[in-house]
Write a protein that holds these residues in place. Structure first.
Motif, PDB file in Angstrom:
ATOM      1  N   ILE A 270     -19.507 -58.294  77.002  1.00 16.53           N
ATOM      2  CA  ILE A 270     -19.601 -57.249  78.026  1.00 16.53           C
ATOM      3  C   ILE A 270     -20.721 -56.268  77.696  1.00 16.53           C
ATOM      4  N   ARG A 271     -21.156 -56.267  76.431  1.00 23.65           N
ATOM      5  CA  ARG A 271     -22.234 -55.366  76.006  1.00 23.65           C
ATOM      6  C   ARG A 271     -23.598 -56.055  76.041  1.00 23.65           C
ATOM      7  N   ASP A 272     -23.644 -57.275  76.520  1.00 27.78           N
ATOM      8  CA  ASP A 272     -24.904 -58.023  76.533  1.00 27.78           C
ATOM      9  C   ASP A 272     -25.934 -57.327  77.416  1.00 27.78           C
ATOM     10  N   GLU A 291      -8.759 -54.161  79.908  1.00 26.76           N
ATOM     11  CA  GLU A 291     -10.209 -54.321  79.749  1.00 26.76           C
ATOM     12  C   GLU A 291     -10.956 -53.682  80.912  1.00 26.76           C
ATOM     13  N   VAL A 292     -10.418 -53.821  82.109  1.00 31.06           N
ATOM     14  CA  VAL A 292     -11.047 -53.208  83.284  1.00 31.06           C
ATOM     15  C   VAL A 292     -11.083 -51.691  83.118  1.00 31.06           C
ATOM     16  N   LEU A 293      -9.974 -51.120  82.671  1.00 27.66           N
ATOM     17  CA  LEU A 293      -9.908 -49.672  82.457  1.00 27.66           C
ATOM     18  C   LEU A 293     -10.928 -49.229  81.409  1.00 27.66           C
ATOM     19  N   ALA A 294     -11.032 -49.985  80.318  1.00 27.99           N
ATOM     20  CA  ALA A 294     -11.989 -49.654  79.259  1.00 27.99           C
ATOM     21  C   ALA A 294     -13.428 -49.704  79.787  1.00 27.99           C
ATOM     22  N   CYS A 295     -13.726 -50.681  80.621  1.00 24.74           N
ATOM     23  CA  CYS A 295     -15.066 -50.787  81.202  1.00 24.74           C
ATOM     24  C   CYS A 295     -15.342 -49.632  82.169  1.00 24.74           C
ATOM     25  N   ALA A 296     -14.332 -49.271  82.963  1.00 22.84           N
ATOM     26  CA  ALA A 296     -14.505 -48.181  83.922  1.00 22.84           C
ATOM     27  C   ALA A 296     -14.799 -46.859  83.224  1.00 22.84           C
ATOM     28  N   VAL A 308     -18.690 -53.972  90.421  1.00 24.98           N
ATOM     29  CA  VAL A 308     -17.621 -54.961  90.636  1.00 24.98           C
ATOM     30  C   VAL A 308     -16.261 -54.266  90.594  1.00 24.98           C
ATOM     31  N   ILE A 309     -16.092 -53.335  89.656  1.00 24.64           N
ATOM     32  CA  ILE A 309     -14.802 -52.660  89.499  1.00 24.64           C
ATOM     33  C   ILE A 309     -14.491 -51.776  90.692  1.00 24.64           C
ATOM     34  N   TYR A 310     -15.431 -50.907  91.080  1.00 22.09           N
ATOM     35  CA  TYR A 310     -15.087 -49.967  92.162  1.00 22.09           C
ATOM     36  C   TYR A 310     -15.058 -50.614  93.547  1.00 22.09           C
ATOM     37  N   ASN A 311     -15.534 -51.853  93.652  1.00 20.52           N
ATOM     38  CA  ASN A 311     -15.415 -52.577  94.923  1.00 20.52           C
ATOM     39  C   ASN A 311     -14.191 -53.478  94.980  1.00 20.52           C
ATOM     40  N   ASN A 312     -13.409 -53.499  93.887  1.00 18.15           N
ATOM     41  CA  ASN A 312     -12.214 -54.340  93.841  1.00 18.15           C
ATOM     42  C   ASN A 312     -10.991 -53.520  94.252  1.00 18.15           C
ATOM     43  N   ARG A 313     -10.381 -53.898  95.365  1.00 19.49           N
ATOM     44  CA  ARG A 313      -9.268 -53.110  95.902  1.00 19.49           C
ATOM     45  C   ARG A 313      -8.058 -53.084  94.977  1.00 19.49           C
ATOM     46  N   GLU A 314      -7.793 -54.209  94.308  1.00 18.97           N
ATOM     47  CA  GLU A 314      -6.622 -54.267  93.432  1.00 18.97           C
ATOM     48  C   GLU A 314      -6.795 -53.355  92.228  1.00 18.97           C
ATOM     49  N   ALA A 324     -10.926 -42.899  85.686  1.00 12.55           N
ATOM     50  CA  ALA A 324     -11.998 -43.268  84.758  1.00 12.55           C
ATOM     51  C   ALA A 324     -13.324 -43.416  85.502  1.00 12.55           C
ATOM     52  N   LEU A 325     -13.293 -44.000  86.684  1.00 14.99           N
ATOM     53  CA  LEU A 325     -14.509 -44.159  87.477  1.00 14.99           C
ATOM     54  C   LEU A 325     -15.069 -42.815  87.914  1.00 14.99           C
ATOM     55  N   VAL A 326     -14.180 -41.904  88.298  1.00 14.63           N
ATOM     56  CA  VAL A 326     -14.603 -40.564  88.730  1.00 14.63           C
ATOM     57  C   VAL A 326     -15.321 -39.834  87.593  1.00 14.63           C
ATOM     58  N   LYS A 327     -14.866 -40.037  86.380  1.00 14.67           N
ATOM     59  CA  LYS A 327     -15.441 -39.346  85.223  1.00 14.67           C
ATOM     60  C   LYS A 327     -16.720 -40.010  84.710  1.00 14.67           C
ATOM     61  N   ASN A 328     -16.980 -41.236  85.170  1.00 11.21           N
ATOM     62  CA  ASN A 328     -18.140 -41.967  84.663  1.00 11.21           C
ATOM     63  C   ASN A 328     -19.394 -41.584  85.454  1.00 11.21           C
ATOM     64  N   PRO A 329     -20.392 -40.974  84.817  1.00 11.44           N
ATOM     65  CA  PRO A 329     -21.587 -40.515  85.538  1.00 11.44           C
ATOM     66  C   PRO A 329     -22.436 -41.641  86.123  1.00 11.44           C
ATOM     67  N   LYS A 330     -22.189 -42.882  85.709  1.00  9.43           N
ATOM     68  CA  LYS A 330     -22.949 -44.010  86.245  1.00  9.43           C
ATOM     69  C   LYS A 330     -22.453 -44.454  87.620  1.00  9.43           C
ATOM     70  N   VAL A 331     -21.269 -43.997  88.011  1.00  6.04           N
ATOM     71  CA  VAL A 331     -20.721 -44.366  89.322  1.00  6.04           C
ATOM     72  C   VAL A 331     -21.394 -43.502  90.387  1.00  6.04           C
ATOM     73  N   PRO A 332     -21.899 -44.102  91.473  1.00  5.43           N
ATOM     74  CA  PRO A 332     -22.564 -43.323  92.523  1.00  5.43           C
ATOM     75  C   PRO A 332     -21.668 -42.210  93.073  1.00  5.43           C
ATOM     76  N   LEU A 333     -22.276 -41.102  93.400  1.00  2.00           N
ATOM     77  CA  LEU A 333     -21.516 -39.934  93.855  1.00  2.00           C
ATOM     78  C   LEU A 333     -20.729 -40.219  95.127  1.00  2.00           C
ATOM     79  N   THR A 334     -21.273 -41.053  96.016  1.00  3.43           N
ATOM     80  CA  THR A 334     -20.551 -41.386  97.251  1.00  3.43           C
ATOM     81  C   THR A 334     -19.232 -42.096  96.954  1.00  3.43           C
TER      82      THR A 334
END
Length: 381
Positions: A270-272, A291-296, A308-314, A324-334
């Motif tokens: 995942i770090r490749d 693992e999904v949570l850790a990546c988010a 991939v994570i923020y577009n997955n409804r489940e 976790a996504l909200v706190k991650n600065p790499k996630v687009p503001l929208t």
């Protein structure tokens, strides 16, 4: 244990049907239950039950395995003749179960517009796309060729594109050049051998470059641990050996290992630096919620993995993942703003005071919290 086995209200699928009724809304399950009266099942087979497009596709697919021949035939006929307002929405939906998308791709492969939608859907099974690649139109072939992850994850797609007489030679050359540069070795495909000579010179025909360790070899070395997700963490020496083996692997083999390997292999891959490898890991059918949570939450993670994570409804139904996504600065503001509106008051309050989140997120969380709590304060006066 599956939900179907645990919940008696969820009917067991008919023999041979890999789709589970737990994915359908409760009010529909009686219409696909093999033990329900035939008229009830026939209603769904004729699409007379009000459903959203995604659920309708799932129900029809399940009914093609119905014990009653009349229901099976009706469901198949209905599936092939669904109107565009249903298919146009459902075939693009990444929430539709892969096995259902695969069925509809086989059913609608000769209808180019629908075939395009299905090969563009990342949840459509590679096996189904591979089968279509052998006979599809040049336009669909071009769309298939643009999904580089699929090409490396399922080498038969490359084989079938090369064997498809309708695919332009220029497209075959482009696909093969990419595959060769990524370390894919298909000795039985002449176009691949030609690409190897183009890239590495005439000497490559007699002595192809060493592709490095294969995913199969690494999985064999891992032994039983490769299949056991709950295995104890690797010893430092073994982990180092795995990391060294991965460094020598081609992109194609890393993708295979990321798809089929265990948690240890996924954690390393995942770090490749190659985004195709990272995305293969997050799309692995073996990936866990943890693992999904850790990546988010990982601020160093590849942006394509976050997408991939923020577009997955489940996954985004899980509150911890959203936070976790909200706190991650790499996630687009929208995207962040959309999730902020679904957070609890206490979570918004914490975010408004968190100096480690982007200033815009902190400010918006504060405004949302004030807006949500203001009526309560006024009511208490």
């Amino acid at each position: 244990m599956s939900t179907a086995a645990a919940d008696p209200s969820i009917p067991a699928p008919p023999p041979g049907c890999p789709f589970n009724a737990e994915f359908l809304p409760p009010n529909l399950r009686k219409h696909v239950d093999p033990n329900a009266p035939v008229p009830l099942r026939m209603m769904a087979a004729k699409s007379l039950v009000p459903l959203n497009p995604a659920d309708m596709l799932g129900a029809l697919y399940m009914l093609t395995f119905d014990p009653d021949a009349g229901v099976r035939e009706t469901a198949t006929k209905t599936s092939a003749g669904l109107p565009d307002r249903i298919l146009g929405s459902a075939l693009r939906d990444e929430g539709v179960q892969p096995v259902v998308l695969g069925y509809f791709l086989d059913l609608l492969k000769d209808k180019e517009a629908y075939a395009e939608m299905l090969v563009l859907n990342p949840e459509t099974p590679d096996d189904a796309v591979s089968a279509v690649a052998a006979t599809c139109s040049p336009k669909v072939a071009e769309i298939i060729s643009q999904n580089q992850l699929r090409l490396l994850r399922k080498e038969d797609i490359v084989r079938n594109l090369c064997a498809n007489p309708g695919v332009p030679a220029s497209l075959v050359d482009s696909v093969c050049d990419f595959a060769v540069r990524s370390g894919l070795v298909l000795a039985d495909v002449p176009a691949m051998q030609a690409a190897r000579v183009r890239i590495y010179g005439p000497q490559a025909a007699a002595a192809p470059p060493d592709p490095g360790p294969t995913a199969e070899e690494v999985l064999q070395e891992l032994g039983a641990d490769a299949q056991a997700e709950d295995a104890a963490p690797m010893e430092d020496g073994k982990r180092l050996t795995l990391a060294q083996r991965i460094m020598k692997m081609s992109i194609a083999e890393k993708i295979k290992l990321g798809t089929l390997g265990n948690k240890e292999a996924r954690s390393a891959l995942i770090r490749d630096t190659n985004k195709l490898v990272c995305v293969a890991v997050i799309r692995s059918p073996r990936i866990t919620d943890g693992e999904v949570l850790a990546c988010a939450a990982n601020r160093a993670i590849n942006e394509d993995v976050l997408r991939v994570i923020y577009n997955n409804r489940e996954w985004t139904k899980m509150q911890k993942v959203k936070l976790a996504l909200v706190k991650n600065p790499k996630v687009p503001l929208t995207v962040t703003m959309k999730f902020l509106n679904t957070l609890r008051d206490a979570e918004l309050k914490d975010l408004s005071r968190d100096k480690n989140v982007p200033a815009a997120v902190q400010s918006f969380a504060k405004k949302l919290h004030e807006k949500k709590t203001a009526p309560k304060k006024e009511a208490g006066k």
